[in-house]
Design an enzyme around this catalytic site. Structure first.
Site, PDB file in Angstrom:
ATOM      1  N   LYS A  65     -19.653 -10.905  44.588  1.00 54.72           N
ATOM      2  CA  LYS A  65     -18.738 -10.650  45.703  1.00 54.72           C
ATOM      3  C   LYS A  65     -17.687 -11.749  45.805  1.00 54.72           C
ATOM      4  CE  LYS A  65     -18.763  -7.785  48.321  1.00 54.72           C
ATOM      5  NZ  LYS A  65     -18.037  -6.477  48.304  1.00 54.72           N
ATOM      6  N   TYR A  91     -25.733 -11.500  43.573  1.00 58.88           N
ATOM      7  CA  TYR A  91     -24.939 -10.612  44.426  1.00 58.88           C
ATOM      8  C   TYR A  91     -23.803 -11.383  45.087  1.00 58.88           C
ATOM      9  CZ  TYR A  91     -23.633  -8.297  48.784  1.00 58.88           C
ATOM     10  OH  TYR A  91     -22.918  -7.775  49.828  1.00 58.88           O
ATOM     11  N   ILE A 141     -14.426   3.824  39.648  1.00 55.04           N
ATOM     12  CA  ILE A 141     -13.684   2.561  39.750  1.00 55.04           C
ATOM     13  C   ILE A 141     -14.151   1.525  38.737  1.00 55.04           C
ATOM     14  CG2 ILE A 141     -13.075   2.908  42.169  1.00 55.04           C
ATOM     15  CD1 ILE A 141     -15.257   0.843  42.892  1.00 55.04           C
ATOM     16  N   GLN A 190     -22.585   3.669  54.311  1.00 50.59           N
ATOM     17  CA  GLN A 190     -22.607   3.477  55.759  1.00 50.59           C
ATOM     18  C   GLN A 190     -21.193   3.346  56.319  1.00 50.59           C
ATOM     19  OE1 GLN A 190     -26.121   1.365  57.791  1.00 50.59           O
ATOM     20  NE2 GLN A 190     -25.760   0.079  56.013  1.00 50.59           N
ATOM     21  N   LEU A 191     -20.390   2.477  55.714  1.00 47.95           N
ATOM     22  CA  LEU A 191     -19.025   2.285  56.186  1.00 47.95           C
ATOM     23  C   LEU A 191     -18.150   3.485  55.851  1.00 47.95           C
ATOM     24  CD1 LEU A 191     -16.762   0.673  57.457  1.00 47.95           C
ATOM     25  CD2 LEU A 191     -16.485  -0.553  55.276  1.00 47.95           C
ATOM     26  N   THR A 225     -24.855  -3.412  46.612  1.00 44.88           N
ATOM     27  CA  THR A 225     -25.387  -4.254  47.696  1.00 44.88           C
ATOM     28  C   THR A 225     -26.883  -4.502  47.609  1.00 44.88           C
ATOM     29  OG1 THR A 225     -25.640  -2.298  49.122  1.00 44.88           O
ATOM     30  CG2 THR A 225     -23.564  -3.529  49.285  1.00 44.88           C
ATOM     31  N   ALA A 238     -19.549  -0.824  46.966  1.00 40.47           N
ATOM     32  CA  ALA A 238     -20.102  -2.114  46.545  1.00 40.47           C
ATOM     33  C   ALA A 238     -21.522  -1.917  46.040  1.00 40.47           C
ATOM     34  CB  ALA A 238     -20.110  -3.108  47.706  1.00 40.47           C
TER      35      ALA A 238
END
Length: 284
Positions: free
Chosen positions: A128, A124, A36, A14-15, A60, A58
């Site tokens: 993070k 989660y 990564i 999305q980002l 998510t 990420a």
């Protein structure tokens, strides 16, 4: 800033999609070119000409991270991979932009400021938080902590709009409170911090406006879409009682925006962005 010296990681999310629209000349790499989670892949990548890494990648799946395999993947993507990126960023004098979440907190304070002690409720959130701790050892970083992200792809607004269009009257959680963060605001904020050369560090970032519950947001979605569906308020405990594998969520996700506003950034009210988002969705 045309973005030609920027590398976007996670460019298909999305980002990442919104970032590519903002920076059409930015570089991006798929997993075949840059994995990564693989230290050698990161070390062997050609970092020449890159001055900024924007890590929009990420894991998510909040509930999925409660499973054994999901927990491993969450830690690999959200923490271990961050350590690899940090090493190459420092070695090549690259600024690292990283996206975090309100899930690093337990939701007992309101609002959350940048200095609050981590207290994640879920695997989660813990993964993070580990990534956040790693990022903070880097001298050239922007850590943007956000909440309730809405952009292209599957998200809460689109889900509720589809339910409404099917004449479904949903039961929606009313005791989790926060603000939506549209990807357009995230991109605007990243660009502002980079172009203004704001002080490095952690910044909370969401849309501005009054904090509300998911149930209230759903009512706003239906109103804007001219739908007459009813919304029944329920508690988080009621919603998750038949979902034993679901992760715990913070009840308060409201972020203190004082620090990022002090850089001169004006943030849109989430209601204004929601109006534009619904109009666009109804046209497609």
């Amino acid at each position: 800033m045309d973005g030609s010296d920027i590398l976007i990681i996670g460019a298909n999310g999305q980002l990442g999609t919104a970032l590519k629209q903002k920076y059409p000349y930015a570089k991006s790499a798929d997993i075949e070119e840059l994995d990564i989670t693989d230290q050698k892949s990161v070390e062997d990548f050609d970092w020449s000409g890159i001055n900024t890494i924007i890590n929009a990648a990420a894991y998510t799946n909040v509930d999925g991270a409660e499973t054994l395999d999901g927990r491993r993947t969450a830690w690999l993507v959200n923490a271990v991979a961050v350590s690899y990126l940090l090493k190459v960023a420092e070695a090549n004098n690259i600024t690292l932009v990283h996206i975090s979440t309100d899930y690093v907190f337990d939701g007992t304070k309101s609002p959350h400021n940048e200095n609050e002690t981590f207290a994640p409720l879920s695997s989660y959130g813990a993964s993070k938080a580990a990534g956040d701790i790693l990022i903070n050892v880097s001298p050239k970083h922007y850590l943007l902590r956000t909440s309730w992200v809405i952009g292209e792809g599957g998200n809460f607004v689109r889900t509720m709009l589809k339910l409404g269009q099917k004449s479904i009257n949903p039961s929606v959680v009313a005791d989790q409170v926060g603000r939506l963060t549209f990807t357009s605001e995230l991109v605007k904020s990243i660009n502002h911090l980079l172009s203004s050369q704001s002080e490095y560090g952690t910044y909370n970032l969401s849309n501005d406006g009054d904090p509300v519950s998911w149930a209230e947001i759903t009512r706003e979605i239906f109103k804007l879409a001219n739908l007459s569906n009813r919304v029944t308020d329920i508690t988080s405990d009621e919603y998750y009682k038949d979902k034993p594998q679901a992760a715990a969520r913070p009840l308060n996700s409201t972020l203190d925006l004082t620090k990022i506003k002090a850089t001169g950034l004006a943030l849109n009210d989430w209601r204004d962005n929601l109006v534009a988002y619904i109009k666009k969705e109804l046209k497609t």
